[in-house]
Design a protein around this motif. Structure first.
Motif, PDB file in Angstrom:
ATOM      1  N   LEU A  30       0.847  -1.191   0.000  1.00 51.14           N
ATOM      2  CA  LEU A  30       0.000   0.000   0.000  1.00 51.14           C
ATOM      3  C   LEU A  30       0.881   1.238   0.000  1.00 51.14           C
ATOM      4  O   LEU A  30       1.674   1.450   0.926  1.00 51.14           O
ATOM      5  CB  LEU A  30      -0.911   0.018   1.237  1.00 51.14           C
ATOM      6  CG  LEU A  30      -1.812   1.240   1.374  1.00 51.14           C
ATOM      7  CD1 LEU A  30      -2.822   1.317   0.220  1.00 51.14           C
ATOM      8  CD2 LEU A  30      -2.536   1.224   2.718  1.00 51.14           C
ATOM      9  N   MET A  61      -3.188   4.920  -2.259  1.00 51.22           N
ATOM     10  CA  MET A  61      -4.239   5.610  -1.513  1.00 51.22           C
ATOM     11  C   MET A  61      -3.933   7.100  -1.540  1.00 51.22           C
ATOM     12  O   MET A  61      -2.842   7.521  -1.160  1.00 51.22           O
ATOM     13  CB  MET A  61      -4.281   5.094  -0.064  1.00 51.22           C
ATOM     14  CG  MET A  61      -5.380   5.717   0.770  1.00 51.22           C
ATOM     15  SD  MET A  61      -5.372   5.129   2.494  1.00 51.22           S
ATOM     16  CE  MET A  61      -6.056   3.483   2.295  1.00 51.22           C
ATOM     17  N   TYR A 101      -6.928  -0.993   5.519  1.00 50.98           N
ATOM     18  CA  TYR A 101      -6.792  -1.762   4.284  1.00 50.98           C
ATOM     19  C   TYR A 101      -6.616  -3.251   4.605  1.00 50.98           C
ATOM     20  O   TYR A 101      -7.204  -4.114   3.937  1.00 50.98           O
ATOM     21  CB  TYR A 101      -5.621  -1.220   3.468  1.00 50.98           C
ATOM     22  CG  TYR A 101      -5.484  -1.821   2.087  1.00 50.98           C
ATOM     23  CD1 TYR A 101      -6.547  -1.838   1.194  1.00 50.98           C
ATOM     24  CD2 TYR A 101      -4.275  -2.364   1.666  1.00 50.98           C
ATOM     25  CE1 TYR A 101      -6.415  -2.390  -0.072  1.00 50.98           C
ATOM     26  CE2 TYR A 101      -4.125  -2.917   0.410  1.00 50.98           C
ATOM     27  CZ  TYR A 101      -5.205  -2.928  -0.461  1.00 50.98           C
ATOM     28  OH  TYR A 101      -5.072  -3.475  -1.708  1.00 50.98           O
ATOM     29  N   GLN A 104      -9.872  -4.689   5.285  1.00 50.83           N
ATOM     30  CA  GLN A 104     -10.625  -4.814   4.030  1.00 50.83           C
ATOM     31  C   GLN A 104     -10.210  -6.046   3.221  1.00 50.83           C
ATOM     32  O   GLN A 104     -11.058  -6.716   2.645  1.00 50.83           O
ATOM     33  CB  GLN A 104     -10.397  -3.549   3.186  1.00 50.83           C
ATOM     34  CG  GLN A 104     -11.340  -3.393   2.024  1.00 50.83           C
ATOM     35  CD  GLN A 104     -12.739  -3.020   2.460  1.00 50.83           C
ATOM     36  OE1 GLN A 104     -12.918  -2.186   3.341  1.00 50.83           O
ATOM     37  NE2 GLN A 104     -13.726  -3.626   1.869  1.00 50.83           N
TER      38      GLN A 104
END
Length: 194
Positions: A30, A61, A101, A104
């Motif tokens: 990420l 992001m 995240y 998720q």
């Protein structure tokens, strides 16, 4: 076990990804654009290096509004890149977003490339912060999300040596975002360990 790897296109987070790949651990890279001066260069490098090393494709992001409001030498060109480098809340934001995240995608941990505490300049790079952040994040998520610091016993010289042994090259670690590293920011100065 699986984890979200907070990546920047730099040597530390890339090494974490390579070590996970070698250990066959599922990881989700990420990249967080928090409005840092180097965001464009970091993101481009991150994608290239992950592709070259056969690492999972990073997810980006966009939190660039953070850096427009929370200014530091890392987010604002009018401030000193080194002396004003502390960006309040940055690592806590990284860990919270990485943990969200992780929740998720079904991962149970988030990894951040912090080095040995004697090299820590800021309060959000030290053990007390990590433990308290992990506890707060687990409470906020309603389940345990571990904060991993796989390089916490390493100095930059150790990271460079191990990365070289593993064939890692082409990373980018300067806070300016310029093609040529400035040699003056904290990220560049970390490499002056001889």
């Amino acid at each position: 076990m699986s984890f979200v790897n907070l990546v920047s296109g730099g040597l530390d987070s890339t090494l974490v990804g390579v070590m996970a790949k070698e250990s066959q651990i599922d990881h989700f890279p990420l990249f967080i654009d928090y409005g840092q001066r180097a965001a464009v260069k970091e993101w481009a490098t991150c994608q290239i290096v992950h592709r070259q090393l056969g690492l999972p494709e990073p997810t980006r992001m966009d939190l660039s509004g953070f850096g427009r409001l929370i200014t530091s030498g890392l987010t604002c060109e009018s401030l000193d890149i080194k002396d004003d480098a502390f960006t309040p809340g940055r690592n806590l934001m990284f860990l919270l977003m990485g943990s969200s995240y992780a929740y998720q995608v079904g991962a149970n941990s988030v990894a951040i490339g912090l080095l040995a505490e004697q090299f820590s300049l800021f309060p959000d790079q030290r053990f007390p912060f990590i433990g308290q952040a992990e506890q707060a994040i687990s409470e906020a998520m309603g389940r345990s999300i571990k904060v991993l610091t796989p390089l916490i016993d390493f100095g930059k010289a150790d990271v460079v040596q191990l990365a070289t042994e593993k064939g890692i090259s082409g990373t980018y670690s300067c806070h300016t975002g310029e093609t040529q590293p400035c040699g003056c920011c904290i990220a560049c100065l970390e490499f002056k360990f001889n």
